[in-house]
Design an enzyme around this catalytic site. Structure first.
Site, PDB file in Angstrom:
ATOM      1  N   SER A   1       0.864  -1.189   0.000  1.00 31.68           N
ATOM      2  CA  SER A   1       0.000   0.000   0.000  1.00 31.68           C
ATOM      3  C   SER A   1       0.895   1.232   0.000  1.00 31.68           C
ATOM      4  O   SER A   1       2.100   1.128   0.184  1.00 31.68           O
ATOM      5  CB  SER A   1      -0.852   0.022   1.275  1.00 31.68           C
ATOM      6  OG  SER A   1      -0.093   0.465   2.388  1.00 31.68           O
ATOM      7  N   ASP A   2       0.315   2.405  -0.201  1.00 34.77           N
ATOM      8  CA  ASP A   2       1.085   3.611   0.094  1.00 34.77           C
ATOM      9  C   ASP A   2       0.834   3.951   1.568  1.00 34.77           C
ATOM     10  O   ASP A   2       0.042   3.299   2.258  1.00 34.77           O
ATOM     11  CB  ASP A   2       0.734   4.763  -0.849  1.00 34.77           C
ATOM     12  CG  ASP A   2       1.881   5.776  -0.935  1.00 34.77           C
ATOM     13  OD1 ASP A   2       2.743   5.797  -0.036  1.00 34.77           O
ATOM     14  OD2 ASP A   2       1.925   6.562  -1.897  1.00 34.77           O
ATOM     15  N   TRP A   3       1.514   4.960   2.034  1.00 41.20           N
ATOM     16  CA  TRP A   3       1.501   5.354   3.451  1.00 41.20           C
ATOM     17  C   TRP A   3       0.061   5.441   3.981  1.00 41.20           C
ATOM     18  O   TRP A   3      -0.686   6.337   3.596  1.00 41.20           O
ATOM     19  CB  TRP A   3       2.222   6.699   3.579  1.00 41.20           C
ATOM     20  CG  TRP A   3       2.331   7.240   4.967  1.00 41.20           C
ATOM     21  CD1 TRP A   3       1.365   7.931   5.647  1.00 41.20           C
ATOM     22  CD2 TRP A   3       3.455   7.150   5.843  1.00 41.20           C
ATOM     23  NE1 TRP A   3       1.825   8.276   6.889  1.00 41.20           N
ATOM     24  CE2 TRP A   3       3.113   7.826   7.036  1.00 41.20           C
ATOM     25  CE3 TRP A   3       4.727   6.585   5.743  1.00 41.20           C
ATOM     26  CZ2 TRP A   3       3.983   7.943   8.114  1.00 41.20           C
ATOM     27  CZ3 TRP A   3       5.596   6.699   6.810  1.00 41.20           C
ATOM     28  CH2 TRP A   3       5.221   7.365   7.979  1.00 41.20           C
ATOM     29  N   ASN A   4      -0.322   4.466   4.795  1.00 43.45           N
ATOM     30  CA  ASN A   4      -1.629   4.475   5.454  1.00 43.45           C
ATOM     31  C   ASN A   4      -2.803   4.422   4.468  1.00 43.45           C
ATOM     32  O   ASN A   4      -3.933   4.751   4.827  1.00 43.45           O
ATOM     33  CB  ASN A   4      -1.760   5.746   6.315  1.00 43.45           C
ATOM     34  CG  ASN A   4      -2.758   5.591   7.445  1.00 43.45           C
ATOM     35  OD1 ASN A   4      -2.986   4.483   7.930  1.00 43.45           O
ATOM     36  ND2 ASN A   4      -3.373   6.682   7.860  1.00 43.45           N
ATOM     37  N   SER A   5      -2.555   4.023   3.219  1.00 45.48           N
ATOM     38  CA  SER A   5      -3.623   4.200   2.215  1.00 45.48           C
ATOM     39  C   SER A   5      -4.775   3.217   2.381  1.00 45.48           C
ATOM     40  O   SER A   5      -5.862   3.479   1.876  1.00 45.48           O
ATOM     41  CB  SER A   5      -3.054   4.161   0.797  1.00 45.48           C
ATOM     42  OG  SER A   5      -2.521   2.896   0.485  1.00 45.48           O
TER      43      SER A   5
END
Ligand code: GLC
Length: 729
Positions: free
Chosen positions: A272-276
């Protein structure tokens, strides 16, 4: 299609898969979920997230990967905890954003794309990989392979620009540079193609905004660089923050499972991307964390970056029968596969060798390699009256806070790069000239503001010298993540300063620094010489001096159109025709604006040399080809000037009639040639029907029979030779 570097060698592949089967059978469900969890070390590259004790989490078997862990010592300590203090001792994977270098920095990716030189780009990625690997990093979150068509978007700086073919060639080069042939080697790291997919289409260029494009734009423009990276064997892919058709990319089964994992047979893992994953809730497609976890794992997104969504929810989702444990197993298998390929099970500490780190990081060879790619990335946009090169001047004024900045030249996403390692423009010029006097005047501050004193001092300095080299543009933090701009002209009062300096009568050379195309109509009209230098990295100043003084011939070409004004954005050369094209419309009824022209200020592919080239003798191997039959394209290029020079021969096609409208031009091949004065060279290219394929009205990626124009030239708006051929079924 070969989807990874090991898949063609079953002998290699089987042992890993057997080991993985064994390990999967031993791990509890909770431990398996731990492998899908990535936690943050120190530096924060996104909004604050839940604070946990990293070492405790590792000790409890809840962590598979750590990003942004600071320093070799910390990484080694975390690894010891994972290997020596957990039940199964599965090693951690350390990730970091090594985007254009670790400590020795290359140009920002958009700048490097201007080199149109896959070999130089591969070499620069390899420098980054060697330094990262020697510092205990296993995995870079790069290359970014998004296609950028909107200069307002700050992350344009991370991309290879607007063209899917150029972006695909450079994506493959970077994956090769990062991963090499052997992920256990000392100079390789696992790569990550990001951000999947179509992030570059955020509406109005506003960061993280909605993406709403057609399937054909997705397939024709945004997916090709990802597919090129997968074909090259990229080990991981990162989800975009944005939605496609209303579904966040990491929750999109169609994007991740169907296209990436099934159609392209990608066997690495998706992060995922940061906290996505948690952001699915804010997008409004998940009611809570449990929904978010279910959507992500069903879609095929394998690892959760800092969100705690998988560790909080996956065990329950499996235990109450909502999701099949096989989904978790598949995700874990992919993560473990990467750890095996990196040789981490063989020796989890192989990347923690401080001696190797000291020898590798910032060594002379690396500086030479990044200086080479930096020189090749410089684009000579304009050179009236042959102001450049500066071969006959007694005194030079260097003006602008950016000229004296060893910080800005590093650009954004600078890894461990440091200003004290870098060469500013002023340092580069001073270190290169022998016989000329160099005088510096600040003129304006980094944000482009000019005080009366700075102005006067700059005018006086410029009046007393033979030429003024004025660095203008953006300070580095005006591009990058969360750095979109609605205006893309020169910030502050830089234009007023230039006007005043221009009025002295001393010739002005503008050295541009910027992470995106800027709208510079006044500059282009008035200043005789313009050198686009992006943010060139550690060796910026030396590379710029090399080109200013003619020790290196400028050979960069724009990877993204420069508009006349922000009102033209998004503007790109490969647009579709309209029903009322300007050239054939009755006056007043063509596709146009009332107040500005349609053409960009500087087109895709533009870039000058200190010499000129002549194109001749275009010859197609045949006037008709069948599907899967190659077509050869031959021509000659001659350097008709009196200095050596490098030309980038660009081959475009136009599919005249398709089941969907086809772009007026599409880049299909290019070649960089260095020619001595008077030298003439034959060049041949080969294209096949696969190169002509697009997302057809039947919703397949295929070439359609019919007539094609071939256009060859110096830039997308400077075509020198044309012909046509027919593709038969
Ligand atoms: C981000 C970025 C991504 C980066 C990640 C980790 O917010 O969007 O490109 O790799 O965080 O730093």
């Amino acid at each position: 299609m070969a989807a990874n570097q090991d898949s063609e060698d079953p002998e290699e592949e089987i042992p890993f898969e057997n080991e993985i089967d064994g390990l999967l059978a031993r791990l509890t469900l909770k431990e398996k979920v731990g492998q899908l969890n990535q936690l943050n070390g120190s530096e924060q590259t996104g909004p604050a997230v839940e604070d946990v004790d990293l070492e405790d989490e590792i000790r409890n078997g809840k962590v598979g990967s750590v990003l942004n862990a600071d320093g070799l010592e910390n990484r080694e300590r975390y690894q010891r905890i994972a290997v020596e203090e957990t039940e199964h001792g599965v090693p951690l994977l350390f990730g970091y954003d090594v985007i254009h270098g670790f400590r020795t920095l290359s140009p920002i990716p958009l700048g490097e794309a201007a080199s149109w030189d896959p070999d130089a780009v591969r070499a620069s990625a390899n420098v980054a990989a060697a330094e990262a690997s020697a510092s205990g990093i296993h995995w870079t979150f790069g290359p970014p392979v998004d296609v950028a068509r909107d200069a307002r978007w700050g992350r344009s700086m991370e991309t290879s620009g607007e063209d899917p073919y150029l972006a695909g060639e450079l994506a493959a080069a970077r994956v090769r540079g990062f991963q090499g042939d052997d992920l256990t080697a000392a100079d390789t790291v696992l790569a990550c193609a990001k951000h999947y997919a179509a992030y570059g289409e955020v509406k109005a260029g506003r960061e993280y905004n909605t993406v709403d494009i057609s399937e054909s734009t997705l397939r024709d423009i945004h997916l090709p660089p990802f597919e090129a990276a997968v074909t090259e064997g990229v080990g991981t892919v990162m989800n975009a923050f944005t939605v496609f058709e209303g579904i966040p990319a990491g929750a999109s089964k169609r994007l991740v499972r169907d296209v990436l994992k099934d159609e392209w047979a990608f066997d690495g893992f998706v992060v995922s991307d940061w906290n996505s994953f948690r952001e699915f809730i804010y997008h409004g497609v998940a009611g809570d964390e449990r929904d978010a976890a279910e959507l992500a794992i069903e879609a095929g997104s394998d690892m959760d970056m800092v969100g705690h969504i998988y560790t909080n929810e996956l065990v329950n989702l499996v235990e109450d029968g909502t999701i099949d444990e096989a989904l978790v197993d598949d995700a874990v298998r992919r993560v473990l596969r990467s750890k095996y390929r990196l040789g981490l099970f063989e020796d989890p500490y192989r990347y923690f060798d401080d001696e190797r780190r000291k020898e590798t990081v910032l060594n002379e060879t690396h500086r030479e390699i990044v200086r080479d790619v930096a020189r090749k990335s410089i684009v000579l946009m304009k050179n009236e009256r042959d102001v450049l090169p500066l071969d006959d001047v007694d005194s030079i004024a260097v003006v602008g806070a950016l000229a004296d900045s060893a910080d800005d030249v590093l650009g954004d996403w600078r890894g461990c790069g440091r200003p004290e390692d870098a060469v500013s423009v002023l340092d580069g010029i001073e270190g290169t000239v022998d016989n000329a006097e160099v005088r510096y005047a600040q003129g304006c501050d980094r944000s482009g503001m000019v005080s009366a004193t700075l102005r006067e001092e700059a005018i006086e300095t410029v009046e007393e010298t033979d030429v003024a080299v004025v660095a203008v543009g953006e300070s580095y933090e005006l591009s990058g993540e969360a750095s979109s701009r609605s205006d893309i002209d020169l910030p502050g009062e830089q234009q007023e300063l230039l006007e005043a300096l221009q009025a002295t009568g001393t010739p002005v050379v503008a050295v541009l620094m910027n992470g995106r195309p800027l709208a510079l109509p006044w500059l282009s009209e008035n200043v005789p010489a313009i050198l686009e230098t992006w943010f060139l990295g550690t060796e910026a100043g030396d590379a710029i001096a090399d080109v200013l003084f003619g020790n290196h011939q400028p050979s960069g070409r724009l990877p993204m159109s420069f508009p006349q004004t922000v009102g033209q954005v998004p503007i790109h050369y490969n647009h579709l025709p309209t029903g009322r094209p300007q050239h054939r419309a009755e006056a007043g009824w063509g596709t146009s604006y009332l107040d500005i022209p349609n053409d960009p200020l500087y087109a895709f592919g533009h870039g000058l040399s200190y010499t000129t080239f002549e194109y001749a003798d275009l010859e197609l191997g045949a006037s008709t080809i069948k599907m899967n039959e190659p077509l050869s394209i031959g021509l000659t290029v001659e350097n008709i000037g009196d200095v050596v020079g490098t030309e980038v021969v660009q081959v475009y096609i136009h599919d005249l009639v398709g089941s969907r409208a086809r772009p007026v031009k599409e880049l299909k091949r290019f070649r960089k040639l260095e020619l001595e004065p008077g030298e003439r060279r034959e060049v041949t290219f080969e294209i096949e029907s696969d190169d002509l394929a697009f997302w057809t009205a039947d919703e397949v990626f295929a070439a359609e029979p019919g007539e094609f124009d071939v256009m060859i030239g110096h830039a997308s708006d400077d075509i020198r030779l044309t012909d046509s051929f027919e593709l038969r079924a």
